[in-house]
Scaffold this active site. Structure first.
Site, PDB file in Angstrom:
ATOM      1  N   ASP A  98     116.304  87.109  19.189  1.00  0.00           N
ATOM      2  CA  ASP A  98     116.560  88.551  19.230  1.00  0.00           C
ATOM      3  C   ASP A  98     116.181  89.138  17.866  1.00  0.00           C
ATOM      4  OD1 ASP A  98     117.707  91.081  19.243  1.00  0.00           O
ATOM      5  OD2 ASP A  98     119.498  90.437  20.325  1.00  0.00           O
TER       6      ASP A  98
ATOM      7  N   PRO B  39     107.467 106.884  45.283  1.00  0.00           N
ATOM      8  CA  PRO B  39     108.290 108.004  44.790  1.00  0.00           C
ATOM      9  C   PRO B  39     107.670 108.744  43.607  1.00  0.00           C
ATOM     10  CG  PRO B  39     109.159 105.928  43.956  1.00  0.00           C
ATOM     11  CD  PRO B  39     107.950 105.582  44.776  1.00  0.00           C
TER      12      PRO B  39
ATOM     13  N   ALA C  39     113.227 108.952  21.416  1.00  0.00           N
ATOM     14  CA  ALA C  39     113.987 109.228  20.186  1.00  0.00           C
ATOM     15  C   ALA C  39     114.182 107.934  19.392  1.00  0.00           C
ATOM     16  CB  ALA C  39     115.328 109.860  20.529  1.00  0.00           C
TER      17      ALA C  39
ATOM     18  N   LYS D 119     112.208 105.294  19.458  1.00  0.00           N
ATOM     19  CA  LYS D 119     110.910 104.908  18.877  1.00  0.00           C
ATOM     20  C   LYS D 119     110.601 105.808  17.677  1.00  0.00           C
ATOM     21  CE  LYS D 119     108.308 102.221  20.090  1.00  0.00           C
ATOM     22  NZ  LYS D 119     108.170 100.752  19.811  1.00  0.00           N
TER      23      LYS D 119
ATOM     24  N   TYR E 234     114.635 106.840  24.897  1.00  0.00           N
ATOM     25  CA  TYR E 234     113.560 105.902  24.532  1.00  0.00           C
ATOM     26  C   TYR E 234     112.700 106.474  23.406  1.00  0.00           C
ATOM     27  CZ  TYR E 234     108.874 103.840  24.667  1.00  0.00           C
ATOM     28  OH  TYR E 234     107.663 103.287  24.299  1.00  0.00           O
TER      29      TYR E 234
ATOM     30  N   PHE F 272     104.548  93.005  28.432  1.00  0.00           N
ATOM     31  CA  PHE F 272     103.243  93.422  28.965  1.00  0.00           C
ATOM     32  C   PHE F 272     102.153  93.500  27.878  1.00  0.00           C
ATOM     33  CE2 PHE F 272     101.049  97.696  29.866  1.00  0.00           C
ATOM     34  CZ  PHE F 272      99.938  97.118  30.460  1.00  0.00           C
TER      35      PHE F 272
ATOM     36  N   THR G  11     104.469 104.873  20.291  1.00  0.00           N
ATOM     37  CA  THR G  11     104.060 105.599  21.481  1.00  0.00           C
ATOM     38  C   THR G  11     103.749 107.066  21.172  1.00  0.00           C
ATOM     39  OG1 THR G  11     105.002 106.493  23.530  1.00  0.00           O
ATOM     40  CG2 THR G  11     106.564 105.820  21.898  1.00  0.00           C
ATOM     41  N   ASP G  12     102.968 107.688  22.045  1.00  0.00           N
ATOM     42  CA  ASP G  12     102.713 109.135  21.912  1.00  0.00           C
ATOM     43  C   ASP G  12     103.961 109.949  22.254  1.00  0.00           C
ATOM     44  OD1 ASP G  12     102.747 108.631  24.668  1.00  0.00           O
ATOM     45  OD2 ASP G  12     100.798 109.551  25.084  1.00  0.00           O
ATOM     46  N   GLU G  13     104.952 109.304  22.895  1.00  0.00           N
ATOM     47  CA  GLU G  13     106.124 110.061  23.370  1.00  0.00           C
ATOM     48  C   GLU G  13     106.994 110.588  22.232  1.00  0.00           C
ATOM     49  OE1 GLU G  13     108.030 108.490  26.839  1.00  0.00           O
ATOM     50  OE2 GLU G  13     106.275 107.303  27.363  1.00  0.00           O
TER      51      GLU G  13
ATOM     52  N   ASN H 201      99.992 112.941  37.557  1.00  0.00           N
ATOM     53  CA  ASN H 201     100.567 111.752  38.208  1.00  0.00           C
ATOM     54  C   ASN H 201     100.131 111.637  39.669  1.00  0.00           C
ATOM     55  OD1 ASN H 201     101.926 111.044  35.877  1.00  0.00           O
ATOM     56  ND2 ASN H 201     103.857 111.999  36.497  1.00  0.00           N
TER      57      ASN H 201
END
Ligand code: NAD
Ligand code: TYD
Length: 349
Positions: free
Chosen positions: A63, A211, A158, A160, A156, A12, A131-133, A255
Site C-alpha cells: 500500500d 446506461p 479534488a 487528484k 476523485y 489499467f 488527469t484533466d479532471e 458520450n
C-alpha cells in the site's frame, strides 16, 4: 533511471505502461511494481512478465500509504525514479465513498513524496500521473491548457488536484525533480469494466441495458492507452523538470456518440444473436451529480517541446479495444465474476 518504481502497475494504465516499457521502449533498467491489489488491480494484467523478465521486473504487494513497506522498497531496490499511477480512479465510486480517495490519492502521494525527499541524493525523477479532471468543466468552447486554474468537481478530481499541488510544492520547496502529466480519458485493453467504454462493451455483448447518464451530451476527449504510455515515457525522459504537460487525444466526442459507435462496430464485428442493433439497448438514466459537461485538452506544449502526438485515431483504437475484449474472454469472465480477487486472497493472505 536504473531502478524505476511504478505504483499501481497492476491497474489499467500502469499495466499497459509496464508492458510498453519492457516490450517497446529503450528502457534497460529494473521495474519495481508496487500495487495494493484493490478491486482494480489485477495481477493477470501482467501475466508471464515476472518469468520473462527475471532480474528486471519485481512485484511487491503493498500500500503506498504504508510508510514502512514503501521505505523498505526504496531501500531494497535502490529506487532512483518513480512513476506514480496508483490511485482510486473512478468518479462514481468517489461520489459514493470518498474516504479511500482521500487516503490513497492524497496521503499515499504525500507518503511517496516524503520518501523521495528522504532519498533526494539518489532520486532523479518523480513523475506524477494525473488527469484533466483537475481543471473542472469547460463550456461549449475552449481547451484546458497547463495554465488553466484548478477547479475540480468530484471527490476523485479534488483528491487528484490535491496530489498535483503536493507534487509541485515538493519541487518548489525541496527542489525534488518532478514532472506531472494531466491526461484525458483513456481506453484500451485491461480496463476495468466500470468505466464507460468497457462497461458499455461488455453489457452490449451480454445484451444488457447501456446506461447513459443524463442526455448523453457530456463531452470527453478520448486517448488510446498506449499513446498515453508513450507520452508519459517521453515526458519522463525529456520533459523539463518541475513542469506539467497536458496529454490529449484530439478526439472530443459526446458520450452518446461513443456508445452509438461502440454498438455499430460491435454489430459489424460480432452481430447479436437476435440480429438486432445494439443501439436498442441504450437507456438514459439519472445524471451523475456534479457531472462535468466537457473536457478538451490543448497539448501543444507536449507536441512542440517533445514531439509527441497520438498514433491511434478513435476508429483504429476502438477497433483494437473491441477485438481485445472479444479475444480475451477468460480475462473478462474472471474480472466479471470477481474470481481474480479470490485468487489474490489465496496468493497473498
Ligand atoms: P485503475 O483504477 O485501473 O488502477 C489503479 C491501480 O492502483 C490498481 O492496480 C490498484 O490496485 C492500485 N492501487 C489503488 N490504491 C492503492 C494503494 N493505496 N497502494 C498501492 N496501489 C494502489 O486506474 P487507471 O485508470 O489505471 O489510472 C491510473 C492513474 O492514471 C491514476 O492516477 C488516474 O488518476 C490516472 N488517470 C487515469 C485516466 C483514465 O482514463 N483511466 C486518465 C487520466 C489519468
Ligand atoms: P467514466 O468512464 O466514468 O470517466 P470520467 O467520469 O472519469 O470521465 O465516464 C465517462 C463519461 O461517461 C462521463 O461523462 C460519465 C459517462 N458515463 C455514462 O454515461 N454511463 C456510465 O455507465 C458511465 C460509467 C459513465
Amino acid at each position: 533511471m536504473k531502478n524505476l518504481l511504478v505504483t499501481g502497475g497492476c491497474g489499467f494504465i500502469g499495466a499497459n505502461f509496464i508492458r510498453y516499457l519492457l516490450f517497446d521502449s529503450n528502457f534497460s533498467g529494473r521495474v519495481i511494481n508496487v500495487d495494493k491489489l484493490t478491486y482494480a488491480g489485477n495481477p493477470e494484467n501482467l501475466e508471464g512478465i515476472e518469468e520473462k523478465y527475471t532480474g528486471r521486473y519485481y512485484f511487491v504487494k503493498g500500500d503506498i500509504c504504508d510508510a514502512e513497506t514503501m521505505g523498505g522498497v526504496f531501500k531494497k531496490y535502490e529506487i532512483d525514479t518513480i512513476c506514480h499511477f496508483a490511485a482510486e480512479s473512478h468518479v462514481d465510486r468517489s461520489i459514493l465513498k470518498p474516504d479511500t480517495f482521500i487516503k490513497t490519492n492524497i496521503e499515499g502521494t504525500f507518503n511517496l513524496l516524503e520518501l523521495a525527499r528522504f532519498h533526494k541524493d539518489r532520486v532523479v525523477l518523480f513523475h506524477h500521473v494525473s488527469t484533466d479532471e483537475v481543471f473542472g468543466s469547460l463550456g461549449q468552447d475552449g481547451y484546458f491548457t497547463e495554465e488553466t486554474p484548478y477547479d475540480p468537481s468530484s471527490p476523485y478530481s479534488a483528491s487528484k488536484a490535491a496530489s498535483d499541488h503536493l507534487v509541485r510544492a515538493y519541487s518548489r520547496t525541496y527542489g525534488l525533480p518532478i514532472t506531472i502529466s494531466n491526461c484525458s480519458n483513456n481506453y484500451g485493453p485491461y480496463q476495468f469494466p466500470e468505466k464507460l467504454i468497457p462497461l458499455m462493451l461488455l453489457n452490449a455483448l451480454d445484451g444488457k441495458p447501456l446506461p447513459v447518464y443524463g442526455d448523453g451530451k457530456n463531452v470527453r476527449d478520448w486517448l488510446y492507452v498506449k499513446d498515453h504510455c508513450k507520452a508519459v515515457w517521453v515526458i519522463m525522459k525529456k520533459g523539463k523538470r518541475g513542469q506539467t504537460y497536458n496529454i490529449g487525444g484530439n478526439c472530443e466526442m459526446y458520450n452518446i456518440d461513443v456508445v452509438n459507435k461502440l454498438c455499430d462496430v460491435l454489430d459489424a464485428i460480432k452481430p447479436s444473436e437476435s440480429g438486432g442493433s445494439r443501439r436498442d439497448l441504450i437507456t438514459f438514466v439519472k445524471d451523475r451529480p456534479g457531472h462535468d459537461l466537457r473536457y478538451a485538452m490543448d497539448f501543444s506544449k507536449l507536441e512542440n517541446e517533445l514531439g509527441w502526438r497520438p498514433d491511434e485515431s478513435f476508429e483504429t483504437g476502438i477497433e483494437k479495444t473491441i477485438k481485445w475484449y472479444i479475444d480475451n474472454k477468460g480475462w473478462v469472465e474472471r474480472v466479471k465474476s470477481g474470481e481474480y480477487l479470490k485468487w489474490i486472497d489465496q496468493q497473498y493472505e
